[in-house]
Each structure stands twice: as structure tokens, then as C-alpha cells.
Design an enzyme around this catalytic site. Structure first.
Site, PDB file in Angstrom:
ATOM      1  N   HIS A  23     -10.143  -1.942  -7.309  1.00 26.36           N
ATOM      2  CA  HIS A  23     -10.031  -0.792  -6.390  1.00 26.36           C
ATOM      3  C   HIS A  23      -9.222   0.339  -7.014  1.00 26.36           C
ATOM      4  CE1 HIS A  23      -9.587   1.554  -2.777  1.00 26.36           C
ATOM      5  NE2 HIS A  23      -8.292   1.291  -2.656  1.00 26.36           N
TER       6      HIS A  23
ATOM      7  N   ASP B 172       0.851  -1.197   0.000  1.00 27.16           N
ATOM      8  CA  ASP B 172       0.000   0.000   0.000  1.00 27.16           C
ATOM      9  C   ASP B 172       0.887   1.247   0.000  1.00 27.16           C
ATOM     10  OD1 ASP B 172      -2.299   1.491   0.028  1.00 27.16           O
ATOM     11  OD2 ASP B 172      -2.761   1.143   2.139  1.00 27.16           O
TER      12      ASP B 172
HETATM   13  C1  HEM Z   1      -9.120  -0.651   4.274  1.00 24.84           C
HETATM   14  C2  HEM Z   1      -9.392   0.021   3.176  1.00 24.84           C
HETATM   15  C3  HEM Z   1      -8.439   0.118   2.007  1.00 24.84           C
HETATM   16  C4  HEM Z   1      -7.520  -0.777   1.551  1.00 24.84           C
HETATM   17  C5  HEM Z   1      -7.220  -2.172   2.094  1.00 24.84           C
HETATM   18  C6  HEM Z   1      -6.869  -0.172   0.413  1.00 24.84           C
HETATM   19  C7  HEM Z   1      -5.854  -0.789  -0.326  1.00 24.84           C
HETATM   20  C8  HEM Z   1      -5.222  -0.216  -1.413  1.00 24.84           C
HETATM   21  C9  HEM Z   1      -4.183  -0.845  -2.171  1.00 24.84           C
HETATM   22  C10 HEM Z   1      -3.605  -2.236  -1.884  1.00 24.84           C
HETATM   23  C11 HEM Z   1      -3.814   0.007  -3.159  1.00 24.84           C
HETATM   24  C12 HEM Z   1      -2.776  -0.257  -4.253  1.00 24.84           C
HETATM   25  C13 HEM Z   1      -1.399   0.201  -3.893  1.00 24.84           C
HETATM   26  C14 HEM Z   1      -1.177   1.678  -3.979  1.00 24.84           C
HETATM   27  O1  HEM Z   1      -1.186   2.282  -5.064  1.00 24.84           O
HETATM   28  O2  HEM Z   1      -1.008   2.277  -2.910  1.00 24.84           O
HETATM   29  C15 HEM Z   1      -4.623   1.191  -3.018  1.00 24.84           C
HETATM   30  C16 HEM Z   1      -4.553   2.299  -3.834  1.00 24.84           C
HETATM   31  C17 HEM Z   1      -5.350   3.422  -3.682  1.00 24.84           C
HETATM   32  N1  HEM Z   1      -6.367   3.590  -2.780  1.00 24.84           N
HETATM   33 FE1  HEM Z   1      -6.951   2.298  -1.363  1.00 24.84          FE
HETATM   34  N2  HEM Z   1      -7.412   1.052   0.185  1.00 24.84           N
HETATM   35  C18 HEM Z   1      -8.365   1.281   1.137  1.00 24.84           C
HETATM   36  C19 HEM Z   1      -9.153   2.402   1.273  1.00 24.84           C
HETATM   37  C20 HEM Z   1      -9.157   3.468   0.408  1.00 24.84           C
HETATM   38  C21 HEM Z   1     -10.046   4.604   0.495  1.00 24.84           C
HETATM   39  C22 HEM Z   1     -11.130   4.794   1.559  1.00 24.84           C
HETATM   40  C23 HEM Z   1      -9.726   5.426  -0.537  1.00 24.84           C
HETATM   41  C24 HEM Z   1     -10.375   6.734  -0.927  1.00 24.84           C
HETATM   42  C25 HEM Z   1     -11.663   6.950  -0.895  1.00 24.84           C
HETATM   43  C26 HEM Z   1      -8.614   4.836  -1.245  1.00 24.84           C
HETATM   44  C27 HEM Z   1      -7.962   5.394  -2.317  1.00 24.84           C
HETATM   45  C28 HEM Z   1      -6.896   4.844  -2.974  1.00 24.84           C
HETATM   46  C29 HEM Z   1      -6.183   5.519  -4.054  1.00 24.84           C
HETATM   47  C30 HEM Z   1      -6.452   6.917  -4.591  1.00 24.84           C
HETATM   48  C31 HEM Z   1      -5.214   4.625  -4.500  1.00 24.84           C
HETATM   49  C32 HEM Z   1      -4.224   4.848  -5.628  1.00 24.84           C
HETATM   50  C33 HEM Z   1      -4.849   4.472  -6.947  1.00 24.84           C
HETATM   51  C34 HEM Z   1      -3.921   4.761  -8.116  1.00 24.84           C
HETATM   52  O3  HEM Z   1      -3.611   5.936  -8.332  1.00 24.84           O
HETATM   53  O4  HEM Z   1      -3.507   3.804  -8.770  1.00 24.84           O
HETATM   54  N3  HEM Z   1      -8.306   3.635  -0.659  1.00 24.84           N
HETATM   55  N4  HEM Z   1      -5.483   1.022  -1.941  1.00 24.84           N
END
Ligand code: HEM
Ligand SMILES: *[C@@H]1O[C@H](CO)[C@@H](O)[C@H](O)[C@H]1NC(C)=O
Ligand SMILES: *[C@@H]1O[C@H](CO)[C@@H](O)[C@H](O)[C@H]1NC(C)=O
Ligand SMILES: *[C@@H]1O[C@H](CO)[C@@H](O)[C@H](O)[C@H]1NC(C)=O
Length: 483
Positions: A346, A209
Site C-alpha cells: 500500500h 496510521d
Molecule cells: C481503509 C482504507 C485505508 C487503510 C486501512 C490505510 C492504511 C494505511 C496505513 C497503515 C499506512 C501506513 C502508515 C502511514 O504512513 O500513515 C498508510 C499510508 C498511506 N496511505 Fe493509506 N489507507 C487506506 C486508504 C487510503 C487511501 C484511499 C489513500 C489515497 C488514495 C491512501 C493513501 C495513503 C498515503 C499517501 C500514505 C502514505 C504513504 C507514504 O508516504 O509512505 N490510503 N495507509
């Protein structure tokens, strides 16, 4: 739990290599943790964009001595305490804030420079009720912030200390509680830390993450594929923040906090039970592919857009390659082709890349969260049932909550028809999408049959509560906040 704290502090700190340390104060009052470090309090985690270095910081056109450090450091912290409290006695509180806290709040320039890093980095942020308690009537011009997160439940469906050494965080909290005395009431605390061993940098479901973060134009050196945004998208009052703000707020940022519980054994069972057939793959490998399509990345961080069938850990760990994709492929129609990355993944829901022709830089957040809670126990794994609280202490910074977190959650993740595609409704983001409290279906998860729908039996991420905060520029703490 419902958080409605008048403000939050973020304290950050790290382990070992103490260079100097102040003597306890002459009185019997507990002393603040002071002193600086020899080695960085942060860990450069594999696959993540590097922490800004001192040279970038000194060349920056941003007020990096005034911006609180957590805003620009991202997800490299090892340990963090979130400490939420209410203000009972504004006059006493203001005096301590200006005299004792403002001098030790860690700036972005301090945290980027190892020899200037404090032993415990303290940051502080205020909810609207906190500002009001302090008599600050200037309008920050963010309606979501002013209303508070509790008023946003239909739209969506702190103090923190970071460190790498628990004893130093504990000492800093003892100092704060003693300093503020009865002028504050502790509402809630949350201990968070990087996961152990090889899981460092992985969130509780097991995925790396913190990979895809925006680069601020003129500040970060953009990596291949990294979205570049004007600083005013994240930092209030910076270039191209189009909203009218009080002058003192320049260098601040809105902090969205969400304590997101993750039901890890249940999620693992969902992957095992629903992994589609795949020639030549074992059950564990099929479940891993299914999970990778849910997130849009393998647990290693490798994007399925570049590694659609098999994990590629070297790709996942390489920040020069792991973000360099946009869902387009030669001879493929981006509006219907899910053979690489599902529309409902996601990462595709929260950042559609070429699905929106690369547009929407305004809908960008800088994520600065950290996991909390113990590792899954053998009993939990065997019974497929969560019995201990764990998850993600989600922290996102942005200059407008309505265009940042709120938009990503509500307009994109909770919208089964987003991104608008030919012949198919993408369905829900399995990780964070919500369909009010109704059942969720999604499509695209079966690589061999990408239009097949699947019903998701439950939420695997459950909000325990949260709040919207403003993380002010450090200079404001001893001026407008003290007046
Ligand atoms: C427990 C809840 C969540 C988990 C397990 C999770 C997990 C992840 C993972 C594994 C990634 C891919 C790795 C990375 O690029 O950092 C990611 C990307 C991302 N997450 Fe989450 N996330 C969660 C909650 C959220 C929430 C609530 C938001 C916003 C509303 C969010 C927004 C994003 C964004 C903007 C990215 C980058 C996407 C990109 O530019 O490729 N995440 N998340
Ligand atoms: C890093 O911090 C030290 C100690 O505060 C300071 O002397 C030095 O000039 C800083 N380096 C840069 C590049 O800003
Ligand atoms: C846990 O889930 C797995 C996968 O569905 C299953 O094989 C196992 O029997 C389950 N264990 C229990 C105790 O229900
Ligand atoms: C969302 O919930 C409604 C019931 O309120 C249901 O009719 C609909 O099919 C659900 N949407 C998806 C995509 O699962």
C-alpha cells in the site's frame, strides 16, 4: 449509502480540563460550546509527526489564522463527528454562517496553541452543490470537485466535529441543529474516534496510521525521509499553486471524504490462510509478516524496507527513523528487488519514493482521517465475518483533487502495472486497489518467492460513499459566503 451533501462541517473537540465556559444564551435556544482548554485536545500518537507547535505557527508564512485547523493538524484527533447536511434556505443559512459559525470555526493557529484551543473545534466545508446553493459562482478551477464524487465512480472504483468528549460534541450538534433550524436538513452523520488503549493511533486492521505526511516547505520542520512539498500542493493560493483561483479562496483546501468500511475478520482470515512458510516462525508470526508486506509497514509502523523479516516496534515508534527509507539498497536493483518491500505494498503504491526517482511531489495529500465503528466482537472474530460497520473515515486535503486523491487511487493503486518494473507486473494494492469489480491478483507478498502471484478473494475495504468538498478560508465565511 450515497452521499451527495451540499456541504460538510467538521467539528472537533476534546475531553476535560475546562477552563471557562460561556453561560447559556438568554433565550431558551441551546448554547454553543465555548471556552478554552488547559491541556491539548490532541494526543501526540507514537510514530506520527508531531502536531505543529505555536512557534512554528507564528513563524509561518501561511495565513494560519485563516486556514481551518483540520487541514494542518493531521491524524492526532481523539474523537470527531462528521455531520452532512443540505441547505434549504440560503438566506437564513448565510446569516447564521457569518454571525454565529465563522467566529467559532477553529483555525490552524488556534489548534496548535493549547491555550487558544476551543472545547469543541468546528470546521466546515462545502461541496459544489453547496456553493451553488449559496449563489457562489466563482470557478475554483477543480473539475473533479465541480463534478462531485458521485460522478467519479468509474474513476475510482460532510460536517465534522472533533473533540475528546462525546457530550460536548452532542451539545454542539444540538446547538447547530437549533441554530439552523429548517434552513438545513441533516443527511448523514458519522461518529468517529481513536481506537481504545494500545490501539490508539492504529486503523481498524491494526496498523499505525498517519506516519508519512508531507512537510510544507517553510512551515513544518521536515523529519528524516519526509517529503517536502510547496504549500501550494495542499493549500489553495499558497506558494506554487499554479492554478488560477478567486482571491477569496487563498488558504482553502479541497477535502476528499470517503467512508471506507473495513472487513477486519475477513482480512485477518486472508492473512492466516495465505501466510507463506517461513523457517522458525509460528503461524501468527507468518501472518504478521504477510500483512506487513501488504501494507509496507508492520502494525507497529516499522517499515518493511528497513525491517524486512522481523518487526521492530522501537523503529515504528520513532518519527526520526520510521520514514527514512526510499526502497533503494546497496547492491540491489530497485527495478526487480522485492526482498524488502513489495512493489504492490500500500505505501509503495501511493508513494513510490525512489521508484520514480523521488519525483511526483505534486501527487501528495495530507491525510486527516480517523477510525469509526466498534472493536471487533468475539463473535465476529470466531466466525471470520463482519456484522458491525467499522472502518476509516478517510479525509485527505490537497490543492488539486486530480493530482491528489484521484491520482493516487486511480493511476497508482488501481493500476496493476504500477510502478513499472522489470520482468514483473506488481499487481494490485490489496488494501485499496480495485480492478473494476473483477478479481484482483497481486505479487510480491511471499518474501521467499517474490514473483509468485496470489489471487485476492475479495475487497477488504469497501466504500460506503463520499464527496468532494472545499474547506474555505475562515475569512470567506463572513464575506463572500454571506453576500
Ligand atoms: C481503509 C482504507 C485505508 C487503510 C486501512 C490505510 C492504511 C494505511 C496505513 C497503515 C499506512 C501506513 C502508515 C502511514 O504512513 O500513515 C498508510 C499510508 C498511506 N496511505 Fe493509506 N489507507 C487506506 C486508504 C487510503 C487511501 C484511499 C489513500 C489515497 C488514495 C491512501 C493513501 C495513503 C498515503 C499517501 C500514505 C502514505 C504513504 C507514504 O508516504 O509512505 N490510503 N495507509
Ligand atoms: C496562544 O494563545 C494565547 C491565548 O489566545 C495567546 O495569548 C498566546 O499569545 C498564544 N501563543 C502564541 C505563541 O501564539
Ligand atoms: C476462521 O478462519 C480461520 C483461519 O482460516 C480458521 O482456522 C477457522 O476455522 C475459521 N472459523 C470458522 C468458524 O470458519
Ligand atoms: C483484472 O480484471 C481482468 C478482467 O476484467 C482480468 O483479466 C485481469 O487479470 C485482472 N488483473 C489482475 C492483475 O488481477
Amino acid at each position: 449509502m450515497r452521499l451527495s451533501s451540499p456541504f460538510a462541517v467538521i467539528l472537533a473537540c476534546a475531553l476535560g480540563n475546562v477552563v471557562s465556559r460561556s453561560l447559556p444564551r438568554a433565550s431558551s435556544n441551546p448554547a454553543a460550546v465555548t471556552g478554552t482548554r488547559k491541556t491539548s485536545m490532541f494526543k501526540n500518537l507514537a510514530g506520527l509527526p508531531p502536531i505543529p507547535n505555536a512557534a512554528q505557527i507564528s513563524a509561518a508564512t501561511l495565513p494560519v489564522d485563516d486556514i481551518q485547523g483540520d487541514i494542518l493538524i493531521g491524524m492526532h484527533k481523539l474523537q470527531q463527528l462528521f455531520f452532512f447536511f443540505a441547505i434549504n434556505d440560503p438566506a437564513t443559512f448565510k446569516t447564521h454562517l457569518a454571525n454565529d459559525i465563522a467566529p467559532i470555526v477553529a483555525s490552524a493557529s488556534q489548534l496548535s496553541n493549547v491555550t487558544a484551543q476551543p472545547l469543541v473545534a468546528l470546521n466546515i466545508a462545502f461541496s459544489q452543490t453547496g456553493l451553488t446553493a449559496l449563489g457562489i459562482t466563482d470557478n475554483l478551477n477543480d473539475a473533479a470537485f465541480s463534478a462531485g464524487q458521485v460522478n467519479d465512480i468509474n474513476n475510482l472504483g460532510e460536517t465534522t466535529d472533533t473533540c475528546d468528549q462525546q457530550s460536548l460534541i452532542d451539545q454542539q450538534v444540538t446547538f447547530l441543529e437549533s441554530l439552523f433550524g429548517s434552513s438545513i436538513t441533516t443527511l448523514h452523520t458519522l461518529d468517529a474516534s481513536v481506537r481504545p488503549g494500545a490501539e490508539a493511533g492504529h486503523e481498524p486492521f491494526g496498523f499505525v496510521d498517519g506516519i508519512a505526511q508531507p512537510a510544507l516547505n517553510g512551515f513544518h520542520d521536515p523529519l528524516p525521509g519526509q517529503i517536502v512539498v510547496d504549500p501550494g500542493v495542499i493549500i489553495v493560493g499558497a506558494t506554487n499553486d499554479a492554478i488560477a483561483r478567486p482571491a477569496w479562496a487563498t488558504g482553502g483546501s479541497f477535502l476528499v471524504f470517503r467512508q471506507l468500511q473495513q472487513l477486519v475478520p475477513e482480512f485477518n482470515k486472508f492473512m492466516l490462510d495465505n501466510a507463506p512458510p517461513f523457517e522458525g516462525k509460528t503461524l501468527a508470526q507468518r501472518a504478521a509478516l504477510f500483512g506487513a508486506r501488504i501494507v509496507g509497514r508492520w502494525k507497529s509502523g516499522a517499515p518493511v524496507d528497513l525491517a524486512p523479516v522481523n518487526d521492530d516496534p522501537a523503529l515504528g515508534a520513532d518519527p526520526l527513523r520510521n520514514n527514512n527509507f526510499d526502497f533503494t539498497h546497496p547492491d540491489s536493483d530497485i527495478t526487480s528487488d522485492q526482498s524488502h518491500c513489495p512493489f504492490s505494498a500500500h505505501i509503495r503504491k501511493v508513494r513510490p519514493r525512489a521508484d520514480l526517482n523521488g519525483a511526483a511531489p505534486a501527487n501528495t495529500i495530507l491525510r486527516s482521517g480517523i477510525p469509526f465503528g466498534p472493536e471487533v466482537s468475539d463473535d465476529e472474530a470466531a466466525s471470520n465475518t463482519t456484522t458491525q460497520l467499522r472502518g476509516l473515515a478517510f479525509v485527505a486535503y490537497q490543492a488539486q483533487i486530480a493530482k491528489g486523491f484521484q491520482f493516487l487511487q486511480r493511476a497508482w493503486s488501481n493500476n496493476a502495472n504500477f510502478p513499472p518494473r522489470k520482468n514483473v507486473s506488481p499487481g494490485f494494492d490489496v488494501i485499496i486497489g480495485q480492478n473494476k469489480s473483477a478479481v484482483r491478483t497481486t505479487v510480491g507478498l511471499d518474501v521467499n518467492n517474490p514473483t509468485a502471484a496470489i489471487s485476492i478473494p475479495q475487497q477488504f475495504v469497501v466504500s460506503n460513499g463520499g464527496e468532494y468538498f472545499f474547506s474555505p478560508p475562515i475569512s470567506a465565511l463572513s464575506t463572500i459566503f454571506a453576500a
